[in-house]
Motif scaffolding. Structure first.
Motif, mmCIF file in Angstrom:
data_model
loop_
_atom_site.group_PDB
_atom_site.id
_atom_site.type_symbol
_atom_site.label_atom_id
_atom_site.label_comp_id
_atom_site.label_asym_id
_atom_site.label_seq_id
_atom_site.Cartn_x
_atom_site.Cartn_y
_atom_site.Cartn_z
ATOM 1 N N GLU A 1 44.571 59.564 93.208
ATOM 2 C CA GLU A 1 44.362 58.322 93.950
ATOM 3 C C GLU A 1 44.906 58.439 95.380
ATOM 4 O O GLU A 1 44.260 57.999 96.342
ATOM 5 N N MET A 2 46.075 59.056 95.537
ATOM 6 C CA MET A 2 46.655 59.239 96.870
ATOM 7 C C MET A 2 45.732 60.093 97.731
ATOM 8 O O MET A 2 45.460 59.757 98.887
ATOM 9 N N ASP B 1 41.898 60.787 102.156
ATOM 10 C CA ASP B 1 40.583 61.224 102.617
ATOM 11 C C ASP B 1 39.775 60.055 103.191
ATOM 12 O O ASP B 1 39.108 60.188 104.224
ATOM 13 N N PHE B 2 39.855 58.913 102.528
ATOM 14 C CA PHE B 2 39.148 57.717 103.007
ATOM 15 C C PHE B 2 39.578 57.355 104.417
ATOM 16 O O PHE B 2 38.753 57.167 105.314
ATOM 17 N N TYR B 3 40.890 57.294 104.639
ATOM 18 C CA TYR B 3 41.391 56.893 105.960
ATOM 19 C C TYR B 3 41.197 57.991 107.004
ATOM 20 O O TYR B 3 40.951 57.684 108.174
ATOM 21 N N LEU B 4 41.266 59.250 106.598
ATOM 22 C CA LEU B 4 40.983 60.339 107.542
ATOM 23 C C LEU B 4 39.528 60.277 108.016
ATOM 24 O O LEU B 4 39.242 60.548 109.192
ATOM 25 N N ASN B 5 38.633 59.904 107.136
ATOM 26 C CA ASN B 5 37.222 59.812 107.504
ATOM 27 C C ASN B 5 36.966 58.663 108.491
ATOM 28 O O ASN B 5 36.033 58.736 109.284
ATOM 29 N N ILE B 6 37.791 57.643 108.439
ATOM 30 C CA ILE B 6 37.680 56.527 109.394
ATOM 31 C C ILE B 6 38.128 56.990 110.777
ATOM 32 O O ILE B 6 37.567 56.582 111.794
#
Length: 135
Positions: A123-124, A129-134
């Motif tokens: 989950e971490m 990865d989600f926030y890095l992609n933003i």
């Protein structure tokens, strides 16, 4: 307010866009930014913090001290720049990408995410990865 400090290490430039990105990460997690201090240091400095405060005798890239109150995110996040550099080389990643992953990792801990079990680690990583992609 997010602030950056340097102990026993040459300073690096952290642009305002990274500060904004970290604040947006906090807001996206339905939290409010409080006083957050990133303390960039060398391996030996962070090893001493790890030994003195956590009784752990090993090198790490990040240690987060949580001062969260309710939805207001606050804490001290210690980051070893040499450890990030070494990890980036091992993982064949750009230094900046690994640095930003660690910066997000510390904030995610303050938002309540853990990384002790395999499920928590998954989950971490997904959140990182989600926030890095933003970015």
């Amino acid at each position: 307010m997010i602030q950056f400090f340097f102990e026993n290490i040459e300073s690096i430039t952290i642009g305002q866009e990274i500060n904004t990105w970290l604040e947006n990460l906090i807001l996206a997690e339905n939290k409010k930014p409080g006083d957050i201090n990133y303390i960039f240091c060398d391996d030996d400095y962070l090893l001493k913090v790890n030994r003195d405060f956590l009784q752990h005798d090993y090198y790490t890239d990040v240690i987060t001290f949580d001062y969260v109150k309710g939805k207001t995110i606050a804490g001290d996040i210690f980051v070893s720049l040499p450890r990030i550099s070494e990890n980036a080389a091992i993982l064949s990643k750009d230094f900046d990408v690994e640095l930003y992953r660690v910066l997000a990792h510390g904030i995610l801990h303050l938002c309540g995410y853990k990384d002790k079990t395999d499920e928590e680690i998954t989950e971490m990583r997904r959140k990182e990865d989600f926030y890095l992609n933003i970015l």
